[in-house]
Write a protein that holds these residues in place. Structure first.
Motif, mmCIF file in Angstrom:
data_model
loop_
_atom_site.group_PDB
_atom_site.id
_atom_site.type_symbol
_atom_site.label_atom_id
_atom_site.label_comp_id
_atom_site.label_asym_id
_atom_site.label_seq_id
_atom_site.Cartn_x
_atom_site.Cartn_y
_atom_site.Cartn_z
ATOM 1 N N ASN A 31 0.829 -1.212 0.000
ATOM 2 C CA ASN A 31 0.000 0.000 0.000
ATOM 3 C C ASN A 31 0.862 1.261 0.000
ATOM 4 O OD1 ASN A 31 -2.501 1.315 -0.066
ATOM 5 N ND2 ASN A 31 -2.547 1.573 2.156
ATOM 6 N N LEU A 32 1.873 1.285 -0.849
ATOM 7 C CA LEU A 32 2.766 2.438 -0.944
ATOM 8 C C LEU A 32 2.186 3.487 -1.869
ATOM 9 C CD1 LEU A 32 6.279 0.724 -1.204
ATOM 10 C CD2 LEU A 32 5.311 1.904 0.770
ATOM 11 N N ASP A 33 2.444 4.722 -1.536
ATOM 12 C CA ASP A 33 2.056 5.838 -2.399
ATOM 13 C C ASP A 33 2.941 5.861 -3.638
ATOM 14 O OD1 ASP A 33 2.354 9.031 -3.062
ATOM 15 O OD2 ASP A 33 0.375 8.530 -2.257
ATOM 16 N N PRO A 34 2.414 6.289 -4.787
ATOM 17 C CA PRO A 34 3.258 6.334 -5.986
ATOM 18 C C PRO A 34 4.475 7.238 -5.857
ATOM 19 C CG PRO A 34 0.936 6.479 -6.590
ATOM 20 C CD PRO A 34 1.002 6.577 -5.100
ATOM 21 N N GLU A 35 4.450 8.196 -4.914
ATOM 22 C CA GLU A 35 5.593 9.080 -4.755
ATOM 23 C C GLU A 35 6.736 8.440 -3.966
ATOM 24 O OE1 GLU A 35 4.241 12.643 -2.957
ATOM 25 O OE2 GLU A 35 2.977 13.237 -4.651
ATOM 26 N N VAL A 36 6.494 7.306 -3.317
ATOM 27 C CA VAL A 36 7.536 6.641 -2.534
ATOM 28 C C VAL A 36 8.517 5.968 -3.490
ATOM 29 C CG1 VAL A 36 8.017 4.875 -0.813
ATOM 30 C CG2 VAL A 36 5.971 6.305 -0.610
ATOM 31 N N GLY A 90 2.923 0.032 -6.226
ATOM 32 C CA GLY A 90 2.336 0.208 -4.901
ATOM 33 C C GLY A 90 2.889 -0.710 -3.841
ATOM 34 N N CYS A 95 3.603 8.965 3.523
ATOM 35 C CA CYS A 95 3.005 9.765 2.434
ATOM 36 C C CYS A 95 1.484 9.668 2.473
ATOM 37 C CB CYS A 95 3.553 9.343 1.076
ATOM 38 S SG CYS A 95 5.293 9.757 0.827
ATOM 39 N N ASN A 96 0.917 9.824 3.689
ATOM 40 C CA ASN A 96 -0.531 9.870 3.904
ATOM 41 C C ASN A 96 -1.226 8.560 3.562
ATOM 42 O OD1 ASN A 96 -0.373 12.596 4.699
ATOM 43 N ND2 ASN A 96 -0.519 13.271 2.574
ATOM 44 N N ARG A 97 -0.491 7.451 3.631
ATOM 45 C CA ARG A 97 -1.088 6.142 3.407
ATOM 46 C C ARG A 97 -0.612 5.171 4.492
ATOM 47 N NH1 ARG A 97 -1.391 3.959 -2.835
ATOM 48 N NH2 ARG A 97 -2.766 5.569 -3.672
#
Length: 314
Positions: free
Chosen positions: A127-132, A163, A188-190
């Motif tokens: 569940n990673l943010d695309p910006e990570v 992700g 990152c808000n996730r």
């Protein structure tokens, strides 16, 4: 085919053989403890760029990029030899996971065996943010221990992140700490999901089993123990003066300097850790029974005319 083209075709294998011979000679003459392995290099990287990048960490002795014998394209990794082991250690701390042409490079010791470092302490991060990216993942999870590799899974066509990714540690103590601390935390808000990754070529078996932990402990016990060189010894202040039975258990008074002419009180230079003596007429600690009072260290200055003497304290 003209003579010029034919001559260039003949001289090309000679140049390749000469470059290969030089590379083999440099490998055997290289100081492995002062050499860094640079991985995940982009195809645009060359010897000049690697030299200019790593010379900022210390004097560089040699840069070697293995290349294909036919296409002359490098295989995505290089070796940088420094003048000393301290420079190589500093380069690993500074240059690891920085981005070069948009790809985070891996920097570690060339003398380290990858098979002995990888003990199976591999974590799955979901569940990673695309910006990570790999750099952010490395900076986040390196707080729990030495991170060997970080990898973000990406789409083969678009290059976008899928992700999820993986983090590999050099010990199960570090991976357990990261699992307990980061599972369910926000990045990152996730809220991310952290668990042990599945083993390759197995049916639902995860890393972190008791067998893997036992093998990791045995491998660590077999490695030669080296002193910790990451941090310097703390600088400690000199110890305070020890309390003595004299003067009621207090430390002795400091050495006094002779009085300055024309002044009322002599100048005192207290030693380090010893409190200054009490002011004239102030409270003195009680003396033990049967012990005479200490002699006066300096004469009392004369009192002005018509002034009563100061009161004395028991």
């Amino acid at each position: 085919i003209n003579a010029e083209t034919w001559g260039s075709r003949i001289s090309l294998p000679k140049k390749m053989a000469q470059r290969t011979t030089q590379g083999v000679q440099s490998i055997f003459e290289r100081n492995q403890e002062a050499t860094c392995y640079i991985g995940n290099l982009d195809t645009q990287a060359n010897e000049e760029l690697i030299w200019e990048l790593f010379v900022q960490c210390g004097p560089v002795v040699n840069v070697h990029i293995p290349r294909d014998k036919i296409t002359s394209q490098h295989q995505g990794y290089a070796f940088v030899e420094f003048r000393s082991e301290e420079d190589a250690d500093y380069a690993i701390k500074i240059m690891n996971m920085i981005k070069l042409f948009g790809k985070p490079i891996r920097v570690n010791k060339a003398s380290q065996d990858k098979r002995t470092n990888e003990v199976g302490a591999n974590l799955f991060i979901g569940n990673l943010d695309p910006e990570v990216d790999e750099k952010l993942l490395y900076d986040t999870f390196s707080a729990f221990g030495a991170v060997l590799t970080t990898k973000i899974m990406r789409d083969g066509e678009s290059g976008g992140a899928k992700g999820f990714g993986f983090v590999a540690y050099d010990s199960f103590e570090a991976s357990d700490a990261a699992l307990n601390a980061m599972n369910g935390q926000f990045l990152c808000n996730r809220p991310i999901h952290v668990s042990y990754a599945y083993k390759k070529d197995t049916k639902g078996e995860r890393h972190g089993s008791a067998a893997e932990r036992m093998l990791a402990a045995q491998a660590r016990a077999a490695l030669p123990q080296r002193p910790n060189q990451s941090f310097a010894a703390p600088v400690t202040a000199p110890p305070l003066a020890m309390a003595t039975p004299q003067y009621g258990g207090y430390a002795p008074p400091p050495v006094m300097q002779p009085a300055i002419p024309g002044s009322m009180m002599p100048m005192s230079m207290p030693q380090y850790g010893i409190p200054p003596p009490p002011a004239h007429g102030g409270y003195m600690p009680p003396m033990p029974p049967g012990m005479p009072a200490p002699p006066s260290m300096y004469p009392r200055p004369p009192l002005p005319p018509n002034m009563p003497p100061p009161p004395t304290y028991a």
